[in-house]
Write a protein that holds these residues in place. Structure first.
Motif, PDB file in Angstrom:
ATOM      1  N   ARG A   1      -5.048  -3.845 -10.000  1.00 33.79           N
ATOM      2  CA  ARG A   1      -6.414  -3.813 -10.130  1.00 33.79           C
ATOM      3  C   ARG A   1      -7.315  -4.054  -8.564  1.00 33.79           C
ATOM      4  NH1 ARG A   1      -6.011  -5.147 -15.035  1.00 33.79           N
ATOM      5  NH2 ARG A   1      -6.638  -7.455 -14.822  1.00 33.79           N
ATOM      6  N   ALA A   2      -6.702  -4.659  -7.750  1.00 37.60           N
ATOM      7  CA  ALA A   2      -7.352  -6.153  -6.735  1.00 37.60           C
ATOM      8  C   ALA A   2      -6.844  -4.618  -5.155  1.00 37.60           C
ATOM      9  CB  ALA A   2      -6.647  -7.405  -6.519  1.00 37.60           C
ATOM     10  N   ALA A   3      -5.668  -4.308  -6.114  1.00 39.66           N
ATOM     11  CA  ALA A   3      -5.163  -3.369  -4.520  1.00 39.66           C
ATOM     12  C   ALA A   3      -6.513  -2.800  -4.449  1.00 39.66           C
ATOM     13  CB  ALA A   3      -3.946  -3.189  -4.656  1.00 39.66           C
ATOM     14  N   GLN A   4      -6.772  -2.103  -5.596  1.00 38.11           N
ATOM     15  CA  GLN A   4      -7.736  -0.494  -5.722  1.00 38.11           C
ATOM     16  C   GLN A   4      -8.742  -0.732  -5.089  1.00 38.11           C
ATOM     17  OE1 GLN A   4      -7.078  -0.705 -10.399  1.00 38.11           O
ATOM     18  NE2 GLN A   4      -6.299   1.532 -10.237  1.00 38.11           N
ATOM     19  N   LEU A   5      -9.272  -2.049  -5.417  1.00 37.38           N
ATOM     20  CA  LEU A   5     -10.854  -2.947  -5.088  1.00 37.38           C
ATOM     21  C   LEU A   5     -10.294  -2.974  -3.551  1.00 37.38           C
ATOM     22  CD1 LEU A   5     -11.687  -5.079  -7.042  1.00 37.38           C
ATOM     23  CD2 LEU A   5     -12.757  -3.235  -7.099  1.00 37.38           C
ATOM     24  N   PHE A   6      -9.170  -3.479  -3.345  1.00 39.04           N
ATOM     25  CA  PHE A   6      -9.229  -3.375  -0.906  1.00 39.04           C
ATOM     26  C   PHE A   6      -9.385  -1.957  -0.894  1.00 39.04           C
ATOM     27  CE2 PHE A   6      -6.383  -2.854   2.325  1.00 39.04           C
ATOM     28  CZ  PHE A   6      -6.373  -4.056   3.289  1.00 39.04           C
TER      29      PHE A   6
ATOM     30  N   ARG B   1     -12.812  -9.791  -7.669  1.00 40.01           N
ATOM     31  CA  ARG B   1     -12.993 -10.097  -8.744  1.00 40.01           C
ATOM     32  C   ARG B   1     -11.670 -10.289  -9.856  1.00 40.01           C
ATOM     33  NH1 ARG B   1     -16.031  -5.359  -8.062  1.00 40.01           N
ATOM     34  NH2 ARG B   1     -15.016  -3.776  -9.637  1.00 40.01           N
ATOM     35  N   SER B   2     -10.719  -9.414  -9.232  1.00 42.24           N
ATOM     36  CA  SER B   2      -9.747  -8.957 -10.010  1.00 42.24           C
ATOM     37  C   SER B   2      -8.341 -10.272  -9.712  1.00 42.24           C
ATOM     38  CB  SER B   2      -8.750  -7.772  -9.955  1.00 42.24           C
ATOM     39  OG  SER B   2     -10.199  -6.508 -10.582  1.00 42.24           O
ATOM     40  N   GLY B   3      -8.536 -10.833  -8.192  1.00 44.77           N
ATOM     41  CA  GLY B   3      -8.056 -11.738  -8.154  1.00 44.77           C
ATOM     42  C   GLY B   3      -7.938 -11.664  -6.808  1.00 44.77           C
ATOM     43  N   GLU B   4      -6.297 -11.872  -6.324  1.00 43.50           N
ATOM     44  CA  GLU B   4      -6.119 -12.394  -4.895  1.00 43.50           C
ATOM     45  C   GLU B   4      -4.902 -11.621  -4.378  1.00 43.50           C
ATOM     46  OE1 GLU B   4      -5.065 -15.936  -2.191  1.00 43.50           O
ATOM     47  OE2 GLU B   4      -5.107 -16.106  -4.005  1.00 43.50           O
ATOM     48  N   LEU B   5      -4.867 -11.107  -3.561  1.00 37.02           N
ATOM     49  CA  LEU B   5      -3.717 -10.022  -2.769  1.00 37.02           C
ATOM     50  C   LEU B   5      -3.083 -11.577  -1.765  1.00 37.02           C
ATOM     51  CD1 LEU B   5      -5.224  -6.640  -2.296  1.00 37.02           C
ATOM     52  CD2 LEU B   5      -3.967  -7.537  -4.228  1.00 37.02           C
ATOM     53  N   ASP B   6      -1.864 -12.221  -1.874  1.00 40.89           N
ATOM     54  CA  ASP B   6      -1.616 -12.856  -0.824  1.00 40.89           C
ATOM     55  C   ASP B   6      -1.189 -12.050   0.615  1.00 40.89           C
ATOM     56  OD1 ASP B   6      -0.961 -14.243  -3.026  1.00 40.89           O
ATOM     57  OD2 ASP B   6       1.016 -14.259  -3.470  1.00 40.89           O
ATOM     58  N   LEU B   7      -0.280 -10.877   0.652  1.00 37.95           N
ATOM     59  CA  LEU B   7      -0.060 -10.570   2.139  1.00 37.95           C
ATOM     60  C   LEU B   7      -0.609  -9.046   1.759  1.00 37.95           C
ATOM     61  CD1 LEU B   7       2.168 -12.348   2.869  1.00 37.95           C
ATOM     62  CD2 LEU B   7       0.729 -12.576   4.074  1.00 37.95           C
ATOM     63  N   VAL B   8      -1.730  -8.534   2.528  1.00 39.36           N
ATOM     64  CA  VAL B   8      -1.742  -6.811   3.098  1.00 39.36           C
ATOM     65  C   VAL B   8      -1.542  -6.762   3.776  1.00 39.36           C
ATOM     66  CG1 VAL B   8      -3.205  -5.129   3.214  1.00 39.36           C
ATOM     67  CG2 VAL B   8      -3.693  -6.934   1.139  1.00 39.36           C
ATOM     68  N   MET B   9       0.263  -6.040   4.506  1.00 36.67           N
ATOM     69  CA  MET B   9       0.758  -5.777   5.491  1.00 36.67           C
ATOM     70  C   MET B   9       0.811  -3.424   6.121  1.00 36.67           C
ATOM     71  SD  MET B   9       3.328  -8.745   5.894  1.00 36.67           S
ATOM     72  CE  MET B   9       3.225  -8.506   7.557  1.00 36.67           C
ATOM     73  N   LEU B  10       1.018  -3.992   7.078  1.00 38.61           N
ATOM     74  CA  LEU B  10       1.454  -2.238   7.452  1.00 38.61           C
ATOM     75  C   LEU B  10       2.367  -1.877   7.908  1.00 38.61           C
ATOM     76  CD1 LEU B  10      -0.617   0.373   7.289  1.00 38.61           C
ATOM     77  CD2 LEU B  10      -1.111  -0.339   9.351  1.00 38.61           C
ATOM     78  N   ASP B  11       3.431  -1.049   6.862  1.00 42.12           N
ATOM     79  CA  ASP B  11       5.004  -1.356   7.462  1.00 42.12           C
ATOM     80  C   ASP B  11       5.016   0.163   7.811  1.00 42.12           C
ATOM     81  OD1 ASP B  11       7.922  -1.235   7.736  1.00 42.12           O
ATOM     82  OD2 ASP B  11       8.102  -0.943   4.959  1.00 42.12           O
ATOM     83  N   GLY B  12       4.702   0.758   8.749  1.00 42.01           N
ATOM     84  CA  GLY B  12       4.585   2.115   9.380  1.00 42.01           C
ATOM     85  C   GLY B  12       3.050   2.131   9.075  1.00 42.01           C
ATOM     86  N   ASP B  13       3.318   3.475   8.482  1.00 47.11           N
ATOM     87  CA  ASP B  13       1.611   3.666   7.887  1.00 47.11           C
ATOM     88  C   ASP B  13       1.493   3.503   6.575  1.00 47.11           C
ATOM     89  OD1 ASP B  13       3.032   5.437   6.808  1.00 47.11           O
ATOM     90  OD2 ASP B  13       2.104   7.104   6.836  1.00 47.11           O
ATOM     91  N   THR B  14       3.012   2.599   5.688  1.00 44.64           N
ATOM     92  CA  THR B  14       2.011   2.148   4.229  1.00 44.64           C
ATOM     93  C   THR B  14       1.747   1.325   4.160  1.00 44.64           C
ATOM     94  OG1 THR B  14       4.255   3.628   4.270  1.00 44.64           O
ATOM     95  CG2 THR B  14       3.440   1.950   2.261  1.00 44.64           C
ATOM     96  N   VAL B  15       0.717   0.782   3.449  1.00 43.46           N
ATOM     97  CA  VAL B  15       0.254   0.179   3.232  1.00 43.46           C
ATOM     98  C   VAL B  15       0.525  -0.789   2.149  1.00 43.46           C
ATOM     99  CG1 VAL B  15      -2.246  -0.815   2.221  1.00 43.46           C
ATOM    100  CG2 VAL B  15      -2.185   0.136   4.003  1.00 43.46           C
ATOM    101  N   VAL B  16       1.120  -2.246   2.420  1.00 44.21           N
ATOM    102  CA  VAL B  16       2.060  -2.476   1.148  1.00 44.21           C
ATOM    103  C   VAL B  16       1.612  -3.838   0.862  1.00 44.21           C
ATOM    104  CG1 VAL B  16       4.503  -3.763   1.209  1.00 44.21           C
ATOM    105  CG2 VAL B  16       3.837  -2.079   2.894  1.00 44.21           C
ATOM    106  N   PHE B  17       1.082  -3.966  -0.644  1.00 45.76           N
ATOM    107  CA  PHE B  17       1.018  -5.497  -1.228  1.00 45.76           C
ATOM    108  C   PHE B  17       1.414  -5.991  -1.416  1.00 45.76           C
ATOM    109  CE2 PHE B  17      -2.032  -1.775  -1.614  1.00 45.76           C
ATOM    110  CZ  PHE B  17      -3.020  -2.452  -1.363  1.00 45.76           C
ATOM    111  N   ILE B  18       1.886  -7.875  -1.169  1.00 49.53           N
ATOM    112  CA  ILE B  18       2.724  -8.666  -1.413  1.00 49.53           C
ATOM    113  C   ILE B  18       2.302  -9.218  -1.917  1.00 49.53           C
ATOM    114  CG2 ILE B  18       4.038  -9.487   0.219  1.00 49.53           C
ATOM    115  CD1 ILE B  18       4.212  -7.915   2.265  1.00 49.53           C
TER     116      ILE B  18
END
Length: 122
Positions: free
Chosen positions: A80-85, A36-53
């Motif tokens: 906000r979208a990342a929090q919902l993810f 509902r807050s929008g769109e996350l283009d890419l959600v990736m993993l860099d090692g153990d870090t979640v990266v919202f791109i």
């Protein structure tokens, strides 16, 4: 440019950004994740870090470049979208997170995408 042409250009820019990031060891978790807050283009993993791109494509810089288009309002929507993810995909909620941007300017099609790590803070 029609909206269909714009969507095609945006999709090609995302494809290019994804290939670039995968070549640097990131692993795709989700693409074009909608909420509902929008769109996350890419959600990736860099090692153990979640990266919202956020991938930004610009045909020309008459109204500012690709990175300049990620203003405070856009950043807030991404947070906000990342929090919902992270709520919906709870297995990632205890991982460190960051927000990156990949800028692709059409005038530089042969140039490597401009990947900015930690483009902004939540």
């Amino acid at each position: 440019m029609s909206s269909t042409e714009s969507q095609t250009s945006g999709r090609q820019a995302e494809d290019r950004a994804l290939r670039h990031l995968e070549q640097h060891g990131l692993r795709l978790l989700k693409r074009n994740w909608l909420c509902r807050s929008g769109e996350l283009d890419l959600v990736m993993l860099d090692g153990d870090t979640v990266v919202f791109i956020e991938v930004r494509y610009r045909r020309h810089s008459a109204w500012g470049g690709a990175l300049e288009s990620i203003d405070r309002r856009k950043q807030e929507k991404l947070v906000r979208a990342a929090q919902l993810f992270l709520q919906k995909e709870s297995r990632w909620s205890n991982h460190p997170c960051r927000f990156d941007a990949v800028a692709i300017e059409a005038s530089s099609n042969t140039v490597t995408p401009n990947w900015i790590r930690n483009a902004f803070e939540a």
